[in-house]
Design a protein around this motif. Structure first.
Motif, short mmCIF file in Angstrom:
data_model
loop_
_atom_site.label_atom_id
_atom_site.label_comp_id
_atom_site.label_asym_id
_atom_site.label_seq_id
_atom_site.Cartn_x
_atom_site.Cartn_y
_atom_site.Cartn_z
N ASP A 15 50.77 31.30 45.25
CA ASP A 15 49.60 30.35 45.84
C ASP A 15 50.33 29.06 46.38
O ASP A 15 50.86 28.25 45.95
CB ASP A 15 48.83 29.83 44.70
CG ASP A 15 47.78 31.03 44.48
OD1 ASP A 15 47.52 32.27 45.24
OD2 ASP A 15 47.05 31.13 43.46
N PRO A 18 44.69 26.22 41.47
CA PRO A 18 43.46 26.14 41.03
C PRO A 18 43.44 27.00 39.63
O PRO A 18 44.04 27.71 38.98
CB PRO A 18 42.61 27.32 41.96
CG PRO A 18 43.89 28.36 42.47
CD PRO A 18 45.12 27.38 42.39
N TYR A 67 39.43 29.48 41.06
CA TYR A 67 39.85 30.57 41.94
C TYR A 67 38.59 31.78 41.97
O TYR A 67 38.41 32.04 43.19
CB TYR A 67 41.13 31.29 41.25
CG TYR A 67 41.47 32.63 41.97
CD1 TYR A 67 41.84 32.64 43.32
CD2 TYR A 67 41.05 33.86 41.31
CE1 TYR A 67 42.27 33.72 43.62
CE2 TYR A 67 41.53 35.01 41.85
CZ TYR A 67 41.91 34.95 43.27
OH TYR A 67 42.12 36.33 43.85
N ASP A 74 35.94 30.23 44.37
CA ASP A 74 36.25 30.52 45.60
C ASP A 74 36.25 31.96 46.13
O ASP A 74 35.99 32.17 47.44
CB ASP A 74 37.68 29.75 45.84
CG ASP A 74 37.39 28.47 45.69
OD1 ASP A 74 36.19 27.83 45.74
OD2 ASP A 74 38.43 27.79 45.56
N GLU A 75 36.80 32.74 45.58
CA GLU A 75 36.92 34.09 45.89
C GLU A 75 35.59 35.00 46.00
O GLU A 75 35.61 35.84 46.78
CB GLU A 75 38.13 34.94 44.93
CG GLU A 75 39.47 34.48 45.50
CD GLU A 75 39.98 34.72 46.79
OE1 GLU A 75 39.82 35.63 47.25
OE2 GLU A 75 40.53 33.64 47.44
N ARG A 103 46.05 29.75 38.16
CA ARG A 103 46.50 30.85 38.81
C ARG A 103 47.75 30.25 39.73
O ARG A 103 47.74 29.50 40.39
CB ARG A 103 45.35 31.36 39.75
CG ARG A 103 45.89 32.68 40.73
CD ARG A 103 44.70 32.97 41.56
NE ARG A 103 44.89 34.40 41.91
CZ ARG A 103 45.70 34.56 43.17
NH1 ARG A 103 46.15 33.73 44.07
NH2 ARG A 103 45.89 35.75 43.50
N SER A 134 46.38 39.02 39.21
CA SER A 134 46.80 37.68 39.42
C SER A 134 47.74 37.13 38.47
O SER A 134 47.72 37.63 37.17
CB SER A 134 45.62 36.64 39.22
OG SER A 134 44.88 36.64 40.39
#
Length: 386
Positions: free
Chosen positions: A247, A253, A258, A261-262, A281, A290
């Motif tokens: 990342d 994050p 994460y 956001d994803e 992450r 991940s």
């Protein structure tokens, strides 16, 4: 058959047991005399104790056809591969004394292993000397770094070449080229982690400017493990490596951030672990997985996004960095050899890689039968790990 010796369990066979199966004089003398150790760190002769002396045709009896020229090969042992890998059998040609390996639960395709039993035992012994840094490798004890690893490789390879007239079988070549790489990084006396990984090691392997190093502002408040924070600041991780993409959009994050956001719209990572705020992450391992670290302990885990499950990956970021370095360096070695190892002995190479990881990282792979990510990835020949 006898299975006891002076202090060390050995397996010997009687002249009647050898009978017409073993006509090669030196081999017959060894089996009836000094015998074979019940096992070493690399292999075991326990099938002799369990099943007696049996031919490949008898051992592979079933749906697999054994070529006529192989039917009389004798099954005398097995390779002790890391947990989770299939065991390959050791076959003896009773007429010549030569040894090969093959899988019994498939159409047997023997591969060269050693010219004689005596040579095989010497190969196993010197490999164990390397692992324990004793005997012919005692002078390397306490020394670490790429040059130390290269010196160990040269020494081990020369010992194999002497015993095989310069034609080192793939299993032993993989051992000589890969196992000494455990000496590249020393124990973590300075870092407070498992290994002291010099920053220059990653720079030299991946290239300057291709290693991500972080600043304090990049860390979430839940990353409280100071040795991990220091490692990420000073040593860092490769931005892109075999199977791993870091990342690079900082700050790092938490797993919960994460996921938020994803997972827009209908996307979902499933139910997150209760301590998702303490999981940071680091990047993507393979599709839908991940790499996360526990901010409290520094442990590195693989998070399966479809299943929302965690699995141990590495003990900490130092052994994660070493693993990524090892995967990248192995490709450099294999390219230099014209891809000899990946085309002729992929499974032997994977086993050598896992043995090397387990020598420096107690998490990779675990000693038991539990599922382990690196074990699965390295065994997947089609997945492109090696």
């Amino acid at each position: 058959m006898s299975t006891t010796g002076a202090g060390v369990p050995v397996i010997t066979l009687t002249e009647a047991e050898l009978d017409r199966h073993v006509t090669h004089g030196p081999t017959r003398g060894l089996l009836a005399g000094a015998g074979l150790p019940a096992g070493t760190d690399l292999l075991t002769f326990s099938p002799l104790h369990t099943h007696g002396l049996r031919t490949l045709a008898d051992a592979a009896d079933g749906p697999f056809r054994v070529a006529d020229e192989l039917r009389d090969r004798l099954v005398i042992g097995e390779l002790l591969n890391p947990a989770g890998m299939r065991r390959e059998s050791i076959l003896l040609d009773g007429g010549t004394g030569e040894l090969t390996t093959a899988y019994l639960f498939a159409t047997p395709r023997p591969r060269p292993f050693a010219p004689s039993l005596d040579t095989l035992l010497r190969f196993a012994a010197v490999t164990e000397e390397l692992a324990g840094l004793r005997g012919r490798f005692a002078s390397l004890a306490g020394r670490y770094g790429p040059e130390t690893a290269a010196q160990a490789t040269r020494r081990l390879l020369s010992l194999f070449e002497e015993g095989a007239d310069g034609e080192v079988p793939p299993y032993w070549k993989a051992a000589a080229l890969i196992r000494p790489l455990a000496l590249v990084a020393g124990p973590g006396t300075a870092s407070g982690l498992t290994l002291d990984v010099p920053a220059r090691l990653l720079d030299e392997q991946f290239g300057h400017g291709r290693v991500s190093r972080f600043e304090e502002v990049d860390f979430p408040a839940t990353l409280t493990h100071e040795p991990t924070r220091r490692f990420l600041r000073e040593t860092g991780l490769p931005e892109e490596a075999v199977l791993f993409h870091a990342d690079t959009d900082v700050p790092l994050p938490t797993l919960r951030e994460y996921a938020a956001d994803e997972c827009t719209g209908d996307g979902s990572l499933g139910e997150l672990p209760a301590h998702a705020d303490h999981l940071i992450r680091l990047g993507r391992l393979v599709e839908d997985n991940s790499v996360v670290l526990d901010g409290r302990t520094g442990a590195v885990l693989a998070f399966s996004e479809p299943e929302a499950t965690l699995h141990p990956l590495n003990t900490d970021v130092s052994t994660l960095a070493f693993t990524l370095w090892l995967l990248h360096h192995e490709r450099t070695i294999d390219e230099h050899l014209g891809h000899e190892l990946t085309t002729r002995a992929y499974d032997h190479l994977a086993a050598a890689m896992l043995h090397t990881l387990s020598a420096v990282d107690p998490t990779a792979p675990p000693p038991g039968p539990d599922w382990h990510c690196w074990t699965e990835l390295l065994q997947d020949e089609r997945g492109g790990a090696l």
